[in-house]
Design a protein around this motif. Sequence first.
Motif, PDB file in Angstrom:
ATOM      1  N   GLY A  14      28.476  26.851  51.915  1.00  0.00           N
ATOM      2  CA  GLY A  14      29.405  27.829  52.462  1.00  0.00           C
ATOM      3  C   GLY A  14      30.752  27.842  51.778  1.00  0.00           C
ATOM      4  N   HIS A  15      30.832  27.242  50.570  1.00  0.00           N
ATOM      5  CA  HIS A  15      32.129  27.248  49.883  1.00  0.00           C
ATOM      6  C   HIS A  15      32.137  28.157  48.670  1.00  0.00           C
ATOM      7  N   CYS A  16      31.110  28.983  48.554  1.00  0.00           N
ATOM      8  CA  CYS A  16      31.071  29.960  47.448  1.00  0.00           C
ATOM      9  C   CYS A  16      30.698  31.321  48.006  1.00  0.00           C
ATOM     10  N   GLN A  17      31.444  31.774  48.999  1.00  0.00           N
ATOM     11  CA  GLN A  17      31.128  33.011  49.694  1.00  0.00           C
ATOM     12  C   GLN A  17      31.860  34.206  49.070  1.00  0.00           C
ATOM     13  N   SER A  18      31.299  35.393  49.329  1.00  0.00           N
ATOM     14  CA  SER A  18      31.878  36.649  48.819  1.00  0.00           C
ATOM     15  C   SER A  18      32.023  37.615  49.979  1.00  0.00           C
ATOM     16  N   PRO A  19      32.907  38.611  49.910  1.00  0.00           N
ATOM     17  CA  PRO A  19      33.781  38.930  48.792  1.00  0.00           C
ATOM     18  C   PRO A  19      35.044  38.088  48.793  1.00  0.00           C
ATOM     19  N   ILE A  20      35.843  38.262  47.728  1.00  0.00           N
ATOM     20  CA  ILE A  20      37.121  37.558  47.602  1.00  0.00           C
ATOM     21  C   ILE A  20      38.208  38.525  47.116  1.00  0.00           C
ATOM     22  N   ASP A  21      39.454  38.071  47.235  1.00  0.00           N
ATOM     23  CA  ASP A  21      40.553  38.778  46.588  1.00  0.00           C
ATOM     24  C   ASP A  21      40.668  38.218  45.177  1.00  0.00           C
ATOM     25  N   ILE A  22      40.692  39.082  44.179  1.00  0.00           N
ATOM     26  CA  ILE A  22      40.844  38.661  42.787  1.00  0.00           C
ATOM     27  C   ILE A  22      42.341  38.644  42.466  1.00  0.00           C
ATOM     28  N   VAL A  23      42.889  37.444  42.310  1.00  0.00           N
ATOM     29  CA  VAL A  23      44.315  37.311  41.983  1.00  0.00           C
ATOM     30  C   VAL A  23      44.420  37.333  40.455  1.00  0.00           C
ATOM     31  N   VAL A  24      44.868  38.476  39.936  1.00  0.00           N
ATOM     32  CA  VAL A  24      44.806  38.719  38.488  1.00  0.00           C
ATOM     33  C   VAL A  24      45.496  37.612  37.691  1.00  0.00           C
ATOM     34  N   ARG A  25      46.673  37.206  38.161  1.00  0.00           N
ATOM     35  CA  ARG A  25      47.442  36.238  37.351  1.00  0.00           C
ATOM     36  C   ARG A  25      46.798  34.846  37.407  1.00  0.00           C
ATOM     37  N   LYS A  26      45.864  34.616  38.338  1.00  0.00           N
ATOM     38  CA  LYS A  26      45.181  33.318  38.405  1.00  0.00           C
ATOM     39  C   LYS A  26      43.816  33.352  37.719  1.00  0.00           C
ATOM     40  N   SER A  27      43.398  34.535  37.245  1.00  0.00           N
ATOM     41  CA  SER A  27      42.107  34.588  36.546  1.00  0.00           C
ATOM     42  C   SER A  27      42.289  34.010  35.143  1.00  0.00           C
ATOM     43  N   VAL A  28      41.203  33.447  34.621  1.00  0.00           N
ATOM     44  CA  VAL A  28      41.278  32.739  33.329  1.00  0.00           C
ATOM     45  C   VAL A  28      40.513  33.530  32.272  1.00  0.00           C
ATOM     46  N   PHE A  29      41.201  33.921  31.209  1.00  0.00           N
ATOM     47  CA  PHE A  29      40.547  34.666  30.129  1.00  0.00           C
ATOM     48  C   PHE A  29      39.525  33.767  29.438  1.00  0.00           C
ATOM     49  N   ASP A  61      44.471  41.735  43.560  1.00  0.00           N
ATOM     50  CA  ASP A  61      45.839  41.474  44.042  1.00  0.00           C
ATOM     51  C   ASP A  61      46.071  42.171  45.374  1.00  0.00           C
ATOM     52  N   ARG A  62      45.064  41.991  46.269  1.00  0.00           N
ATOM     53  CA  ARG A  62      45.118  42.524  47.643  1.00  0.00           C
ATOM     54  C   ARG A  62      44.975  44.043  47.690  1.00  0.00           C
ATOM     55  N   ARG A  63      44.828  44.706  46.581  1.00  0.00           N
ATOM     56  CA  ARG A  63      44.690  46.168  46.586  1.00  0.00           C
ATOM     57  C   ARG A  63      43.291  46.561  47.075  1.00  0.00           C
ATOM     58  N   LEU A  64      43.248  47.378  48.079  1.00  0.00           N
ATOM     59  CA  LEU A  64      41.990  47.862  48.653  1.00  0.00           C
ATOM     60  C   LEU A  64      41.619  49.196  48.006  1.00  0.00           C
ATOM     61  N   LEU A  74      38.516  31.213  48.511  1.00  0.00           N
ATOM     62  CA  LEU A  74      38.069  30.960  47.137  1.00  0.00           C
ATOM     63  C   LEU A  74      37.524  29.532  47.002  1.00  0.00           C
ATOM     64  N   CYS A  75      38.076  28.601  47.802  1.00  0.00           N
ATOM     65  CA  CYS A  75      37.611  27.200  47.794  1.00  0.00           C
ATOM     66  C   CYS A  75      37.604  26.630  46.380  1.00  0.00           C
ATOM     67  N   GLY A  76      38.661  26.862  45.646  1.00  0.00           N
ATOM     68  CA  GLY A  76      38.806  26.205  44.338  1.00  0.00           C
ATOM     69  C   GLY A  76      38.039  26.851  43.213  1.00  0.00           C
ATOM     70  N   ARG A  77      37.351  27.943  43.474  1.00  0.00           N
ATOM     71  CA  ARG A  77      36.600  28.580  42.383  1.00  0.00           C
ATOM     72  C   ARG A  77      37.544  29.238  41.376  1.00  0.00           C
ATOM     73  N   THR A  78      37.076  29.341  40.119  1.00  0.00           N
ATOM     74  CA  THR A  78      37.846  30.047  39.086  1.00  0.00           C
ATOM     75  C   THR A  78      37.244  31.431  38.876  1.00  0.00           C
ATOM     76  N   VAL A  79      38.096  32.431  38.815  1.00  0.00           N
ATOM     77  CA  VAL A  79      37.645  33.767  38.443  1.00  0.00           C
ATOM     78  C   VAL A  79      37.995  33.939  36.964  1.00  0.00           C
ATOM     79  N   ARG A  80      36.986  34.238  36.135  1.00  0.00           N
ATOM     80  CA  ARG A  80      37.246  34.427  34.712  1.00  0.00           C
ATOM     81  C   ARG A  80      37.386  35.912  34.413  1.00  0.00           C
ATOM     82  N   SER A  81      38.161  36.227  33.358  1.00  0.00           N
ATOM     83  CA  SER A  81      38.278  37.633  32.951  1.00  0.00           C
ATOM     84  C   SER A  81      37.790  37.767  31.514  1.00  0.00           C
ATOM     85  N   SER A  82      37.234  38.927  31.205  1.00  0.00           N
ATOM     86  CA  SER A  82      36.726  39.160  29.837  1.00  0.00           C
ATOM     87  C   SER A  82      37.803  39.814  28.976  1.00  0.00           C
ATOM     88  N   PHE A  83      39.004  39.959  29.549  1.00  0.00           N
ATOM     89  CA  PHE A  83      40.098  40.655  28.847  1.00  0.00           C
ATOM     90  C   PHE A  83      41.404  39.935  29.126  1.00  0.00           C
TER      91      PHE A  83
END
Length: 268
Positions: free
Chosen positions: A30-45, A115-118, A258-267
């Motif tokens: 239960g620590h990898c649930q969806s959906p999530i808020d994608i915090v752009v500045r915390k995503s890793v290229f 970034d919280r944008r719906l 998010l429970c510590g997960r990393t969101v990666r970006s392709s850009f």
Amino acid sequence: EMDCVSRKEAAQRTMKLHPMWQQPIAVPGGHCQSPIDIVVRKSVFDSALKPLATDYDPETCQQIWNNGYSFLVEYDDSADKSTLKGGPLQDQFRLCQFHFHWGESNAWGSEHTVDRRLFPAELHLVHWNSDKYSLFEEAVSGDNGLAVIGVFLKVGKRHEGLQKLVDALPAIRHKGSVVEFTRFDPACLLPSNTEDYWTYHGSLTTPPLTESVTWIVMKQHIEVSHDQLAVFRSLLFTSAEEEVQKSMVNNFRVQQPLCGRTVRSSFT
Ligand SMILES: CCCCCOc1ccc(S(N)(=O)=O)cc1
Ligand SMILES: [Zn+2]
């Protein structure tokens, strides 16, 4: 920052928000649930992330139906005819269905946020790992079993490709109704830019909520008209027999920690 709640608390929150899910859902870990808020500045290229490689065959499109929570367009996934490769994926995945989530108003409706944008709605193209599994049902609860592409919808100009689907919706107003739906190319629903996306490890956003999903959320949205979205809202959660008819709106899940997960970006 939403705390990483216990499984019990998460289940209580989920059930409170979704009275239709009566049974507590035992989610493994239960620590990898969806959906999530994608915090752009915390995503890793990640420069190793490739462009998506979709190869969809419109001839595999079979039917469209109302499952009482959304409407699904289902594809024949008995062979490698409509496939997804590339992106963050090492294996080949088969398209089995796509569906949407939307709100009662244009102010909300998407499951993921940026970034919280719906967004008023979100498209999910659901694929399963045909290198590792032989059926969608097996892949649902398997490691690296599913890949779901998320595309945000914004209200603007009419989406010509979507109209064929919109015209089929009145025939499936009620839960359980199915109609034949053929020769629909889901590639027309992808944004022009399929290089830029975020990806993270998550779960299905409805029961069984299994944590088998590689999420691929496109940076670029698509546009649909206000009227097209209004037809989504004319669908019903309820079957024809039920006395009280309920509009199919707000069919999205509450956001998960998010429970510590990393969101990666392709850009960058
Ligand atoms: C064994 C049957 C499982 C049926 C459930 O299938 C799903 C559920 C949710 C999603 S979603 N909103 O996370 O894309 C995709 C597929
Ligand atoms: Zn979905």
